[in-house]
Design a protein around this motif. Sequence first.
Motif, PDB file in Angstrom:
ATOM      1  N   TYR A 141      -9.238   4.365  -5.645  1.00 24.47           N
ATOM      2  CA  TYR A 141      -8.216   4.428  -4.648  1.00 24.47           C
ATOM      3  C   TYR A 141      -6.935   3.525  -4.610  1.00 24.47           C
ATOM      4  O   TYR A 141      -6.211   3.632  -3.844  1.00 24.47           O
ATOM      5  CB  TYR A 141      -9.098   4.240  -3.206  1.00 24.47           C
ATOM      6  N   THR A 142      -7.281   2.468  -5.750  1.00 25.11           N
ATOM      7  CA  THR A 142      -5.902   1.802  -5.979  1.00 25.11           C
ATOM      8  C   THR A 142      -5.275   2.070  -7.193  1.00 25.11           C
ATOM      9  O   THR A 142      -4.384   1.486  -7.577  1.00 25.11           O
ATOM     10  CB  THR A 142      -6.682   0.330  -5.986  1.00 25.11           C
ATOM     11  N   TRP A 143      -5.596   3.016  -7.890  1.00 30.05           N
ATOM     12  CA  TRP A 143      -4.961   3.733  -9.176  1.00 30.05           C
ATOM     13  C   TRP A 143      -3.329   4.042  -8.806  1.00 30.05           C
ATOM     14  O   TRP A 143      -2.381   3.975  -9.445  1.00 30.05           O
ATOM     15  CB  TRP A 143      -5.603   4.843  -9.738  1.00 30.05           C
ATOM     16  N   ALA A 144      -3.062   4.612  -7.471  1.00 30.34           N
ATOM     17  CA  ALA A 144      -1.683   5.034  -7.268  1.00 30.34           C
ATOM     18  C   ALA A 144      -1.084   4.036  -6.181  1.00 30.34           C
ATOM     19  O   ALA A 144      -1.490   2.873  -5.903  1.00 30.34           O
ATOM     20  CB  ALA A 144      -1.840   6.228  -6.785  1.00 30.34           C
ATOM     21  N   THR A 145       0.155   4.394  -5.804  1.00 29.04           N
ATOM     22  CA  THR A 145       0.728   3.587  -4.552  1.00 29.04           C
ATOM     23  C   THR A 145      -0.155   3.689  -3.482  1.00 29.04           C
ATOM     24  O   THR A 145      -1.218   4.314  -3.048  1.00 29.04           O
ATOM     25  CB  THR A 145       1.975   4.274  -4.180  1.00 29.04           C
ATOM     26  N   ASP A 146       0.004   2.200  -2.806  1.00 27.88           N
ATOM     27  CA  ASP A 146      -1.164   2.120  -1.824  1.00 27.88           C
ATOM     28  C   ASP A 146      -1.121   3.110  -0.750  1.00 27.88           C
ATOM     29  O   ASP A 146       0.085   3.436  -0.144  1.00 27.88           O
ATOM     30  CB  ASP A 146      -0.462   0.643  -1.054  1.00 27.88           C
ATOM     31  N   LEU A 206       0.910   2.823   2.480  1.00 26.60           N
ATOM     32  CA  LEU A 206       2.211   3.311   2.809  1.00 26.60           C
ATOM     33  C   LEU A 206       2.548   4.687   2.637  1.00 26.60           C
ATOM     34  O   LEU A 206       3.380   5.328   3.409  1.00 26.60           O
ATOM     35  CB  LEU A 206       2.949   2.688   1.522  1.00 26.60           C
ATOM     36  N   VAL A 207       1.781   5.473   1.899  1.00 24.86           N
ATOM     37  CA  VAL A 207       1.953   6.778   1.779  1.00 24.86           C
ATOM     38  C   VAL A 207       1.541   7.553   3.012  1.00 24.86           C
ATOM     39  O   VAL A 207       2.305   8.395   3.539  1.00 24.86           O
ATOM     40  CB  VAL A 207       0.908   7.345   0.294  1.00 24.86           C
ATOM     41  N   ILE A 208       0.250   7.350   3.397  1.00 24.95           N
ATOM     42  CA  ILE A 208      -0.247   7.843   4.800  1.00 24.95           C
ATOM     43  C   ILE A 208       0.738   7.725   5.856  1.00 24.95           C
ATOM     44  O   ILE A 208       1.181   8.701   6.645  1.00 24.95           O
ATOM     45  CB  ILE A 208      -1.592   7.502   5.025  1.00 24.95           C
ATOM     46  N   ASN A 209       1.165   6.390   6.260  1.00 25.36           N
ATOM     47  CA  ASN A 209       2.014   6.140   7.159  1.00 25.36           C
ATOM     48  C   ASN A 209       3.312   7.112   6.950  1.00 25.36           C
ATOM     49  O   ASN A 209       3.834   7.481   8.202  1.00 25.36           O
ATOM     50  CB  ASN A 209       2.501   4.828   7.236  1.00 25.36           C
ATOM     51  N   GLU A 210       3.844   7.071   5.844  1.00 27.44           N
ATOM     52  CA  GLU A 210       5.012   8.248   5.655  1.00 27.44           C
ATOM     53  C   GLU A 210       4.825   9.447   6.274  1.00 27.44           C
ATOM     54  O   GLU A 210       5.596  10.076   6.916  1.00 27.44           O
ATOM     55  CB  GLU A 210       5.703   8.096   4.177  1.00 27.44           C
ATOM     56  N   TYR A 227       3.281  -5.818  -7.918  1.00 29.64           N
ATOM     57  CA  TYR A 227       2.130  -5.062  -7.527  1.00 29.64           C
ATOM     58  C   TYR A 227       2.046  -4.937  -5.932  1.00 29.64           C
ATOM     59  O   TYR A 227       0.887  -4.442  -5.486  1.00 29.64           O
ATOM     60  CB  TYR A 227       0.918  -5.841  -8.073  1.00 29.64           C
ATOM     61  N   GLY A 228       3.062  -5.317  -5.272  1.00 29.52           N
ATOM     62  CA  GLY A 228       2.831  -5.238  -3.762  1.00 29.52           C
ATOM     63  C   GLY A 228       2.602  -3.900  -3.142  1.00 29.52           C
ATOM     64  O   GLY A 228       2.349  -3.815  -2.030  1.00 29.52           O
ATOM     65  N   ASN A 229       3.218  -2.802  -4.046  1.00 27.77           N
ATOM     66  CA  ASN A 229       2.848  -1.369  -3.552  1.00 27.77           C
ATOM     67  C   ASN A 229       1.681  -0.959  -4.056  1.00 27.77           C
ATOM     68  O   ASN A 229       1.357   0.305  -3.953  1.00 27.77           O
ATOM     69  CB  ASN A 229       3.991  -0.459  -3.762  1.00 27.77           C
ATOM     70  N   ARG A 230       0.560  -1.564  -4.140  1.00 24.52           N
ATOM     71  CA  ARG A 230      -0.619  -1.436  -4.822  1.00 24.52           C
ATOM     72  C   ARG A 230      -1.866  -1.907  -3.817  1.00 24.52           C
ATOM     73  O   ARG A 230      -1.436  -3.123  -3.187  1.00 24.52           O
ATOM     74  CB  ARG A 230      -0.980  -1.847  -6.304  1.00 24.52           C
ATOM     75  N   ALA A 231      -2.827  -1.101  -3.538  1.00 19.07           N
ATOM     76  CA  ALA A 231      -3.932  -1.484  -2.445  1.00 19.07           C
ATOM     77  C   ALA A 231      -4.718  -2.712  -2.693  1.00 19.07           C
ATOM     78  O   ALA A 231      -5.209  -3.163  -1.962  1.00 19.07           O
ATOM     79  CB  ALA A 231      -4.614  -0.274  -2.262  1.00 19.07           C
ATOM     80  N   PHE A 232      -4.482  -3.265  -3.670  1.00 19.61           N
ATOM     81  CA  PHE A 232      -5.554  -4.219  -4.434  1.00 19.61           C
ATOM     82  C   PHE A 232      -4.674  -5.742  -4.316  1.00 19.61           C
ATOM     83  O   PHE A 232      -5.369  -6.709  -4.439  1.00 19.61           O
ATOM     84  CB  PHE A 232      -5.737  -4.308  -5.839  1.00 19.61           C
ATOM     85  N   SER A 233      -3.194  -5.510  -4.045  1.00 20.92           N
ATOM     86  CA  SER A 233      -2.449  -6.766  -4.057  1.00 20.92           C
ATOM     87  C   SER A 233      -2.675  -7.491  -2.978  1.00 20.92           C
ATOM     88  O   SER A 233      -2.168  -8.828  -2.907  1.00 20.92           O
ATOM     89  CB  SER A 233      -1.029  -6.232  -4.103  1.00 20.92           C
TER      90      SER A 233
END
Length: 291
Positions: free
Chosen positions: A81-86, A89-93, A268-274
């Motif tokens: 679940y952390t491989w792509a953009t957080d 951020l994606v869902i909120n958009e 890495y701020g746009n990744r879910a692990f950051s």
Amino acid sequence: MKDINLQEFCKELHIYEFGIAPWPLPENTKTILYESNPCPFTAADVEERLLGTTEFTPKSAIVCLFPYYVERRGPSNLSRYTWATDYHLVINEYLKKLTEKLQKMDTSAQFSIHCDTSPLADRYMAYLAGLGFYGKNNCFISPKWGSYVVIGTILTTLEFEPNTPLDQSCMGCNRCITACLGQCLGHDEFKYDTCKSYLTQKKGELTVEEEDIIAKTPLVFGCDVCQEVCPHNKDIPTTPIPEFQSVEPYINIDELDSLTNKEFKAKYGNRAFSWRGKKILIRNQNIIERK
């Protein structure tokens, strides 16, 4: 709402799976959601999980699933679940665009968007909305997309007809229970404190037993073992969401030492692990190499 074609709106926005959960939630929700030992990453107060928003009184909950499965190619040391953009951020958009469309249809309508960071009971609401069922691995499972889904919810003053839960359940093969690295499944309650995913995010000193669990696989953040063995995830389709299709399954931990915290966030701020910072990732890698 007769004048609002929610199906058409979601189709236009490429929201591939959605349903309506009743609001307020059923009276027995408190009993269903209560845990005597809840994970620290979940709101401990059940009442808080039932509120959703204090800004207005909702009449409906639009619950959307966002599949993220992509086949692995090459090495990975991160949970899928952390491989792509957080995904936050994606869902909120996506949900923001949906509320904008709905707002144009009814300018007096009010909305609040929720995606994992609020105390809302997202999995239970997705179940009520007829989008899937719970697995023995404590994951929410979609019949089409498997457990590789994240959930986003819009609470709104618009009133839609609720869906009903699916007449389907986990096949109960117990493969997830057997395969779990920390044996945290198959009990009366989910034993989060021996779950590798939790331990890779836990701050502070770890016990020898906790380090042993982390060292069982190469992942420095998260754990996918119980999902990888699940038959409900066999032959599921690749995500159709463009933001989740471009993936980086591997992070070079050696590189992190040379990065300042500011540089780490910038990269890495746009990744879910950051959100846990680089020190936790380095610690986990050291544990894996040491063991």
